[in-house]
Design an enzyme around this catalytic site. Structure first.
Site, PDB file in Angstrom:
ATOM      1  N   TYR A 138       0.832  -1.205   0.000  1.00  6.59           N
ATOM      2  CA  TYR A 138       0.000   0.000   0.000  1.00  6.59           C
ATOM      3  C   TYR A 138       0.866   1.253   0.000  1.00  6.59           C
ATOM      4  CZ  TYR A 138       0.953   0.654   5.004  1.00  6.59           C
ATOM      5  OH  TYR A 138       1.566   0.859   6.208  1.00  6.59           O
ATOM      6  N   CYS A 139       0.242   2.359  -0.404  1.00  3.61           N
ATOM      7  CA  CYS A 139       0.873   3.675  -0.340  1.00  3.61           C
ATOM      8  C   CYS A 139      -0.166   4.639   0.224  1.00  3.61           C
ATOM      9  CB  CYS A 139       1.376   4.105  -1.714  1.00  3.61           C
ATOM     10  SG  CYS A 139       0.069   4.394  -2.930  1.00  3.61           S
ATOM     11  N   LYS A 140      -0.096   5.891  -0.127  1.00  4.95           N
ATOM     12  CA  LYS A 140      -1.047   6.864   0.413  1.00  4.95           C
ATOM     13  C   LYS A 140      -2.414   6.759  -0.267  1.00  4.95           C
ATOM     14  CE  LYS A 140      -1.765  11.791   1.183  1.00  4.95           C
ATOM     15  NZ  LYS A 140      -1.196  13.131   1.019  1.00  4.95           N
TER      16      LYS A 140
END
Length: 131
Positions: free
Chosen positions: A89-91
């Site tokens: 995941y990222c932002k």
């Protein structure tokens, strides 16, 4: 002229076949399904591909910070087991999309990508304070 048509069809088939394979190893899933799948996986490998600064502001429990924008992404990713599921995941989802594609190129077989990133995770009420 007939040769060019056959050649074009053959090249198109190969390109489309490669694109189809990409989707098989990468599963983009919603936050609650992401959490459930992580929780039912023994010793999940969780990769937060945001910057270290973003990571320190909050992250999923037991996540490792493997910065997509850093120059060590490949070296850091290679430390994980390619045969076991990896959760990425990222932002918001842009960096994780690129990161999951790179992980697939590196040979990871079972990749879960958090749809909407940490923003969706937080909006779903799944984030706990991290120390």
């Amino acid at each position: 002229m007939h040769f060019r048509s056959i050649f074009f069809l053959l090249v198109s088939f190969v390109i489309l076949s490669c694109n189809g394979q990409a989707a098989e190893n990468i599963k983009m899933i919603e936050a609650k399904d992401f959490a459930e799948t992580m929780n039912t996986t023994k010793n999940p490998q969780i990769l937060d591909v945001r910057t270290p600064e973003e990571f320190t502001q909050g992250h999923i429990d037991n996540a490792a910070n493997v910065n997509w924008l850093g120059d060590r992404f490949v070296a850091d990713a290679e430390k994980f087991d390619k045969t076991k599921p990896v959760f990425v995941y990222c932002k918001s989802g842009r960096r994780s999309k690129k990161a999951t594609e790179k992980l697939q190129e590196l040979g990871f077989k079972n990749i879960y990508e958090l749809k909407g990133g940490f923003m969706k995770w937080s909006a779903a009420g799944l984030n706990k304070p991290t120390e």
